[in-house]
Motif scaffolding. Structure first.
Motif, PDB file in Angstrom:
ATOM      1  N   VAL A  33       0.871  -1.046  -0.084  1.00 23.10           N
ATOM      2  CA  VAL A  33       0.012  -0.103   0.040  1.00 23.10           C
ATOM      3  C   VAL A  33       0.857   1.338  -0.264  1.00 23.10           C
ATOM      4  O   VAL A  33       0.514   2.216  -0.698  1.00 23.10           O
ATOM      5  CB  VAL A  33      -0.955  -0.121   1.096  1.00 23.10           C
ATOM      6  N   VAL A  34       2.172   1.175   0.743  1.00 23.11           N
ATOM      7  CA  VAL A  34       2.992   2.301   0.651  1.00 23.11           C
ATOM      8  C   VAL A  34       3.252   2.575  -0.675  1.00 23.11           C
ATOM      9  O   VAL A  34       3.278   3.692  -1.305  1.00 23.11           O
ATOM     10  CB  VAL A  34       4.357   2.273   1.734  1.00 23.11           C
ATOM     11  N   THR A  35       3.958   1.445  -1.538  1.00 26.12           N
ATOM     12  CA  THR A  35       4.292   1.602  -2.885  1.00 26.12           C
ATOM     13  C   THR A  35       2.893   2.284  -3.691  1.00 26.12           C
ATOM     14  O   THR A  35       3.059   3.043  -4.608  1.00 26.12           O
ATOM     15  CB  THR A  35       4.790   0.382  -3.339  1.00 26.12           C
ATOM     16  N   ALA A  36       1.897   1.428  -3.660  1.00 30.54           N
ATOM     17  CA  ALA A  36       0.698   1.907  -4.471  1.00 30.54           C
ATOM     18  C   ALA A  36       0.288   3.362  -4.052  1.00 30.54           C
ATOM     19  O   ALA A  36      -0.097   4.107  -5.192  1.00 30.54           O
ATOM     20  CB  ALA A  36      -0.608   1.085  -4.059  1.00 30.54           C
ATOM     21  N   MET A  37       0.449   3.897  -2.895  1.00 31.36           N
ATOM     22  CA  MET A  37      -0.154   5.359  -2.590  1.00 31.36           C
ATOM     23  C   MET A  37       0.806   6.197  -3.203  1.00 31.36           C
ATOM     24  O   MET A  37       0.769   7.362  -3.832  1.00 31.36           O
ATOM     25  CB  MET A  37      -0.099   5.530  -1.272  1.00 31.36           C
ATOM     26  N   ARG A  38       2.215   5.811  -3.106  1.00 32.62           N
ATOM     27  CA  ARG A  38       3.297   6.763  -3.658  1.00 32.62           C
ATOM     28  C   ARG A  38       3.308   6.848  -5.078  1.00 32.62           C
ATOM     29  O   ARG A  38       3.169   7.842  -5.839  1.00 32.62           O
ATOM     30  CB  ARG A  38       4.689   6.089  -3.252  1.00 32.62           C
ATOM     31  N   GLU A  39       3.142   5.752  -5.760  1.00 35.35           N
ATOM     32  CA  GLU A  39       2.910   5.664  -7.411  1.00 35.35           C
ATOM     33  C   GLU A  39       1.596   6.252  -7.894  1.00 35.35           C
ATOM     34  O   GLU A  39       1.640   6.817  -9.041  1.00 35.35           O
ATOM     35  CB  GLU A  39       3.372   4.173  -7.859  1.00 35.35           C
ATOM     36  N   GLY A  40       0.608   5.606  -7.281  1.00 34.91           N
ATOM     37  CA  GLY A  40      -0.840   6.005  -7.765  1.00 34.91           C
ATOM     38  C   GLY A  40      -1.319   7.170  -7.473  1.00 34.91           C
ATOM     39  O   GLY A  40      -1.836   7.995  -8.230  1.00 34.91           O
ATOM     40  N   ALA A  41      -1.093   7.709  -5.969  1.00 35.06           N
ATOM     41  CA  ALA A  41      -1.819   8.776  -5.548  1.00 35.06           C
ATOM     42  C   ALA A  41      -0.816   9.837  -5.108  1.00 35.06           C
ATOM     43  O   ALA A  41      -1.273  10.750  -4.613  1.00 35.06           O
ATOM     44  CB  ALA A  41      -2.692   8.284  -4.215  1.00 35.06           C
ATOM     45  N   ARG A  42       0.351   9.778  -5.316  1.00 43.66           N
ATOM     46  CA  ARG A  42       1.343  10.558  -4.958  1.00 43.66           C
ATOM     47  C   ARG A  42       1.349  10.968  -3.767  1.00 43.66           C
ATOM     48  O   ARG A  42       1.725  11.941  -3.092  1.00 43.66           O
ATOM     49  CB  ARG A  42       1.366  11.716  -5.903  1.00 43.66           C
ATOM     50  N   LEU A  43       1.223   9.993  -2.663  1.00 44.68           N
ATOM     51  CA  LEU A  43       1.071  10.170  -1.242  1.00 44.68           C
ATOM     52  C   LEU A  43       1.937   9.349  -0.548  1.00 44.68           C
ATOM     53  O   LEU A  43       2.109   8.278  -0.790  1.00 44.68           O
ATOM     54  CB  LEU A  43      -0.058   9.496  -0.875  1.00 44.68           C
ATOM     55  N   ARG A  44       2.744  10.110  -0.008  1.00 45.72           N
ATOM     56  CA  ARG A  44       4.052   9.284   0.491  1.00 45.72           C
ATOM     57  C   ARG A  44       3.868   8.901   2.235  1.00 45.72           C
ATOM     58  O   ARG A  44       3.250   9.875   2.996  1.00 45.72           O
ATOM     59  CB  ARG A  44       5.355  10.465   0.834  1.00 45.72           C
ATOM     60  N   LEU A  45       3.844   8.089   2.453  1.00 49.91           N
ATOM     61  CA  LEU A  45       3.772   7.268   3.835  1.00 49.91           C
ATOM     62  C   LEU A  45       4.671   6.781   4.383  1.00 49.91           C
ATOM     63  O   LEU A  45       5.615   5.962   3.732  1.00 49.91           O
ATOM     64  CB  LEU A  45       2.596   6.209   3.908  1.00 49.91           C
ATOM     65  N   ASP A  46       5.310   7.469   5.547  1.00 49.76           N
ATOM     66  CA  ASP A  46       6.545   7.104   6.177  1.00 49.76           C
ATOM     67  C   ASP A  46       6.517   6.384   7.480  1.00 49.76           C
ATOM     68  O   ASP A  46       7.487   6.549   8.330  1.00 49.76           O
ATOM     69  CB  ASP A  46       7.397   8.585   6.358  1.00 49.76           C
ATOM     70  N   TYR A  47       5.455   5.703   7.894  1.00 49.88           N
ATOM     71  CA  TYR A  47       5.230   4.779   8.783  1.00 49.88           C
ATOM     72  C   TYR A  47       5.340   5.696  10.230  1.00 49.88           C
ATOM     73  O   TYR A  47       5.769   5.245  11.224  1.00 49.88           O
ATOM     74  CB  TYR A  47       6.226   3.784   9.089  1.00 49.88           C
ATOM     75  N   SER A  48       4.949   6.777  10.088  1.00 49.27           N
ATOM     76  CA  SER A  48       4.515   7.645  11.164  1.00 49.27           C
ATOM     77  C   SER A  48       3.346   7.856  11.559  1.00 49.27           C
ATOM     78  O   SER A  48       2.440   7.606  10.988  1.00 49.27           O
ATOM     79  CB  SER A  48       5.285   9.398  11.104  1.00 49.27           C
ATOM     80  N   ALA A  49       3.095   8.102  13.068  1.00 47.19           N
ATOM     81  CA  ALA A  49       1.614   8.400  13.236  1.00 47.19           C
ATOM     82  C   ALA A  49       0.898   9.403  12.777  1.00 47.19           C
ATOM     83  O   ALA A  49      -0.125   9.443  12.339  1.00 47.19           O
ATOM     84  CB  ALA A  49       1.571   8.604  15.063  1.00 47.19           C
ATOM     85  N   GLN A  50       1.525  10.346  12.462  1.00 43.13           N
ATOM     86  CA  GLN A  50       0.904  11.670  11.542  1.00 43.13           C
ATOM     87  C   GLN A  50       0.511  11.259  10.243  1.00 43.13           C
ATOM     88  O   GLN A  50      -0.338  11.690   9.736  1.00 43.13           O
ATOM     89  CB  GLN A  50       2.078  12.678  11.599  1.00 43.13           C
ATOM     90  N   SER A  51       1.093  10.229   9.833  1.00 41.93           N
ATOM     91  CA  SER A  51       0.779   9.759   8.138  1.00 41.93           C
ATOM     92  C   SER A  51      -0.683   9.102   8.298  1.00 41.93           C
ATOM     93  O   SER A  51      -1.350   9.075   7.416  1.00 41.93           O
ATOM     94  CB  SER A  51       1.856   8.910   7.583  1.00 41.93           C
ATOM     95  N   LEU A  52      -0.905   8.559   9.478  1.00 44.73           N
ATOM     96  CA  LEU A  52      -2.342   8.081   9.430  1.00 44.73           C
ATOM     97  C   LEU A  52      -3.524   8.949   9.360  1.00 44.73           C
ATOM     98  O   LEU A  52      -4.601   8.509   8.952  1.00 44.73           O
ATOM     99  CB  LEU A  52      -2.336   7.300  10.994  1.00 44.73           C
ATOM    100  N   TRP A  53      -3.285  10.364   9.669  1.00 44.67           N
ATOM    101  CA  TRP A  53      -4.182  11.216   9.186  1.00 44.67           C
ATOM    102  C   TRP A  53      -4.474  11.128   7.900  1.00 44.67           C
ATOM    103  O   TRP A  53      -5.662  11.221   7.111  1.00 44.67           O
ATOM    104  CB  TRP A  53      -3.632  12.685   9.561  1.00 44.67           C
ATOM    105  N   ARG A  54      -3.433  11.115   7.113  1.00 44.12           N
ATOM    106  CA  ARG A  54      -3.608  11.004   5.429  1.00 44.12           C
ATOM    107  C   ARG A  54      -4.403   9.945   5.164  1.00 44.12           C
ATOM    108  O   ARG A  54      -5.188   9.781   4.235  1.00 44.12           O
ATOM    109  CB  ARG A  54      -2.227  11.181   4.889  1.00 44.12           C
ATOM    110  N   VAL A  55      -3.921   8.781   5.886  1.00 38.90           N
ATOM    111  CA  VAL A  55      -4.847   7.434   5.561  1.00 38.90           C
ATOM    112  C   VAL A  55      -6.094   7.543   5.809  1.00 38.90           C
ATOM    113  O   VAL A  55      -7.114   7.214   4.827  1.00 38.90           O
ATOM    114  CB  VAL A  55      -3.836   6.292   6.276  1.00 38.90           C
ATOM    115  N   ASP A  56      -6.540   8.044   6.945  1.00 41.52           N
ATOM    116  CA  ASP A  56      -7.878   8.193   7.327  1.00 41.52           C
ATOM    117  C   ASP A  56      -8.813   8.884   6.239  1.00 41.52           C
ATOM    118  O   ASP A  56      -9.922   8.681   5.851  1.00 41.52           O
ATOM    119  CB  ASP A  56      -7.988   8.904   8.437  1.00 41.52           C
ATOM    120  N   ARG A  57      -7.990  10.156   5.733  1.00 41.61           N
ATOM    121  CA  ARG A  57      -8.665  10.905   4.608  1.00 41.61           C
ATOM    122  C   ARG A  57      -8.795  10.375   3.408  1.00 41.61           C
ATOM    123  O   ARG A  57      -9.792  10.341   2.875  1.00 41.61           O
ATOM    124  CB  ARG A  57      -7.857  12.192   4.498  1.00 41.61           C
TER     125      ARG A  57
END
Length: 143
Positions: A33-57
C-alpha cells in the motif's frame, strides 16, 4: 482513556498466534500500500503516526465517492496493515495471527485489530489515527 471502536481484542487468543510468520503477510500488505499510494496517489507514507491522518482521509474519500467495499477490500487490508506497522514500530509490538486474522500485540499484552479498524473507517465508524493513539498511549496502573 477508552479504546476507539471495537478493534481492541482481548488477549485470550494471544497464545494461539505465531511469530515471525504472523508478520510476513501484514508487513507485505503494508509495503504494497505504501508503494501503491506513492505511485498512484502521489501520497508518501513514512510509517509515522502523523501519516495516519492522510490514510484516514484517503479511506474517507473512497467512502464519499461511493466506492463499493469489495473493490477496496485489498486497499483497506493494506491500510490496516500499514497502521499495524506504525504501531509495531512505535511500541515494539508484534504481529499475531490465528485463523487467518492478524492482530498487533503491544508490549503491555493488549491485542489490536488495525485491519478491521480500516474496514470500520470505511464504514464511517473508525479511525486508524485514533487506534494508533490508543495503542501507543501508556496504560494506567490497574487498568
Amino acid at each position: 482513556m477508552t479504546t476507539y471502536g471495537t478493534s481492541y481484542v482481548t488477549t485470550g487468543t494471544a497464545q494461539q498466534g505465531t511469530r515471525p510468520h504472523a508478520a510476513t503477510r501484514p508487513v507485505r500488505w503494508a509495503a504494497d500500500v505504501v508503494t501503491a499510494m506513492r505511485e498512484g496517489a502521489r501520497l508518501r507514507l513514512d510509517y509515522s503516526a502523523q501519516s495516519l491522518w492522510r490514510v484516514d482521509r484517503m479511506i474517507e474519500e473512497l467512502r464519499r465517492e461511493g466506492t463499493p467495499k469489495p473493490a477496496v477490500e485489498g486497499v483497506l487490508r493494506g491500510f490496516g496493515a500499514y497502521a499495524g506497522e506504525v504501531i509495531a514500530r512505535q511500541t515494539g509490538a508484534e504481529w499475531w495471527a490465528t485463523g487467518g486474522d492478524h492482530w498487533v500485540r503491544t508490549p503491555d499484552g493488549r491485542l489490536w485489530d488495525p485491519i478491521d479498524e480500516a474496514r470500520r473507517c470505511f464504514a464511517g465508524q473508525g479511525s486508524l489515527r485514533l487506534l494508533c493513539r490508543d495503542a501507543t498511549a501508556p496504560t494506567s496502573a490497574g487498568g
